[in-house]
Design a protein around this motif. Structure first.
Motif, PDB file in Angstrom:
ATOM      1  N   PHE A   9       0.855  -1.176   0.000  1.00 48.35           N
ATOM      2  CA  PHE A   9       0.000   0.000   0.000  1.00 48.35           C
ATOM      3  C   PHE A   9       0.896   1.232   0.000  1.00 48.35           C
ATOM      4  O   PHE A   9       1.915   1.263   0.689  1.00 48.35           O
ATOM      5  N   SER A  11       0.326   4.018   1.278  1.00 47.79           N
ATOM      6  CA  SER A  11       0.113   4.837   2.474  1.00 47.79           C
ATOM      7  C   SER A  11       0.482   4.022   3.709  1.00 47.79           C
ATOM      8  O   SER A  11       0.494   2.795   3.674  1.00 47.79           O
ATOM      9  N   ASP A  13      -1.267   3.772   6.459  1.00 47.16           N
ATOM     10  CA  ASP A  13      -2.427   3.118   7.083  1.00 47.16           C
ATOM     11  C   ASP A  13      -3.186   2.187   6.148  1.00 47.16           C
ATOM     12  O   ASP A  13      -4.140   1.537   6.556  1.00 47.16           O
ATOM     13  N   GLY A  14      -2.764   2.049   4.902  1.00 48.00           N
ATOM     14  CA  GLY A  14      -3.470   1.198   3.940  1.00 48.00           C
ATOM     15  C   GLY A  14      -3.550  -0.254   4.365  1.00 48.00           C
ATOM     16  O   GLY A  14      -4.606  -0.895   4.265  1.00 48.00           O
ATOM     17  N   ARG A  17      -6.058  -0.757   7.253  1.00 50.54           N
ATOM     18  CA  ARG A  17      -7.450  -0.721   6.784  1.00 50.54           C
ATOM     19  C   ARG A  17      -7.814  -2.020   6.071  1.00 50.54           C
ATOM     20  O   ARG A  17      -8.897  -2.569   6.262  1.00 50.54           O
ATOM     21  N   ALA A  18      -6.902  -2.549   5.253  1.00 54.04           N
ATOM     22  CA  ALA A  18      -7.156  -3.815   4.565  1.00 54.04           C
ATOM     23  C   ALA A  18      -7.225  -4.970   5.560  1.00 54.04           C
ATOM     24  O   ALA A  18      -8.035  -5.889   5.392  1.00 54.04           O
ATOM     25  N   THR A  40       4.174  -1.653   8.720  1.00 54.72           N
ATOM     26  CA  THR A  40       4.085  -0.223   8.432  1.00 54.72           C
ATOM     27  C   THR A  40       5.485   0.360   8.524  1.00 54.72           C
ATOM     28  O   THR A  40       6.257   0.010   9.419  1.00 54.72           O
ATOM     29  N   ASN A 116       5.436   3.490   3.170  1.00 52.39           N
ATOM     30  CA  ASN A 116       4.299   2.663   2.782  1.00 52.39           C
ATOM     31  C   ASN A 116       4.037   1.561   3.790  1.00 52.39           C
ATOM     32  O   ASN A 116       4.657   1.514   4.846  1.00 52.39           O
ATOM     33  N   HIS A 138      -9.683  -0.616  -1.926  1.00 51.13           N
ATOM     34  CA  HIS A 138      -8.366  -0.621  -1.275  1.00 51.13           C
ATOM     35  C   HIS A 138      -7.340  -0.567  -2.397  1.00 51.13           C
ATOM     36  O   HIS A 138      -7.235  -1.492  -3.183  1.00 51.13           O
ATOM     37  N   GLU A 139      -6.623   0.514  -2.483  1.00 53.90           N
ATOM     38  CA  GLU A 139      -5.636   0.635  -3.554  1.00 53.90           C
ATOM     39  C   GLU A 139      -4.344  -0.030  -3.104  1.00 53.90           C
ATOM     40  O   GLU A 139      -3.653   0.474  -2.228  1.00 53.90           O
ATOM     41  N   ALA A 140      -4.070  -1.186  -3.714  1.00 52.19           N
ATOM     42  CA  ALA A 140      -2.906  -1.970  -3.320  1.00 52.19           C
ATOM     43  C   ALA A 140      -2.312  -2.645  -4.535  1.00 52.19           C
ATOM     44  O   ALA A 140      -2.961  -2.798  -5.567  1.00 52.19           O
TER      45      ALA A 140
END
Length: 161
Positions: A9, A11, A13-14, A17-18, A40, A116, A138-140
């Motif tokens: 991800f 970001s 926090d991506g 969230r996923a 992270t 990321n 979810h952009e991954a």
């Protein structure tokens, strides 16, 4: 069949969230999550932070060893020059039996870095179509998997939508 997937991800926090979505999908019975880890890496940090979730206390030591070897070799050893190749070779020997290739390990090491996050998941008994619906938005980037090509394409499509 047990499946390993790694998602990057762009970001911090991506991946968290996923992981929340993954927990929801698991509670709905769409997938059996053997274990997962969230990495992270703040932009100003030298090393990433890793959180594991061991759902089965009886197998927690095994999963801890799996994640420890994976993340230790890729992110926590001083990977400079020949040491990088040696670490990847050792890791490749350990991971080859679970269908994770050297190329995938190298890609994980290159793609995941400061600024990321990544979600690493080991699953079984899944309903890919229904799971894909939950992960839309979810952009991954799928950076590693031992799925067959058609299944991997289906997962990529879900995250790219």
């Amino acid at each position: 069949m047990t499946t390993f997937t790694a998602w990057k991800f762009d970001s911090i926090d991506g991946a968290d969230r996923a992981a929340d979505t993954l927990k929801q999908v698991r509670s709905e019975g769409l997938v059996k999550v053997e274990d997962h880890a969230v990495l992270t890496w703040p932009a100003d940090a030298d090393r990433p932070d890793v959180k594991y979730e061991h759902r089965d206390d009886a197998r927690a030591a095994g999963w801890g060893a799996f994640w420890g070897v994976l993340f230790g070799a890729l992110f926590f050893l001083p990977l400079i020059g020949a040491a990088a190749g040696a670490a990847i070779s050792l890791l490749n020997k350990r991971m080859n039996n679970v269908g994770i290739t050297r190329e995938q390990l190298e890609r994980i090491g290159k793609e995941v870095g400061p600024g990321n996050s990544a979600l690493f998941v080991v699953t079984s008994d899944r309903d890919l179509d229904r799971m894909a619906e939950r992960f839309r938005g979810h952009e991954a980037t799928l950076i590693a998997t031992n799925l067959v090509a058609a299944e991997a394409a289906e997962l990529r499509q879900a995250f790219d939508a």
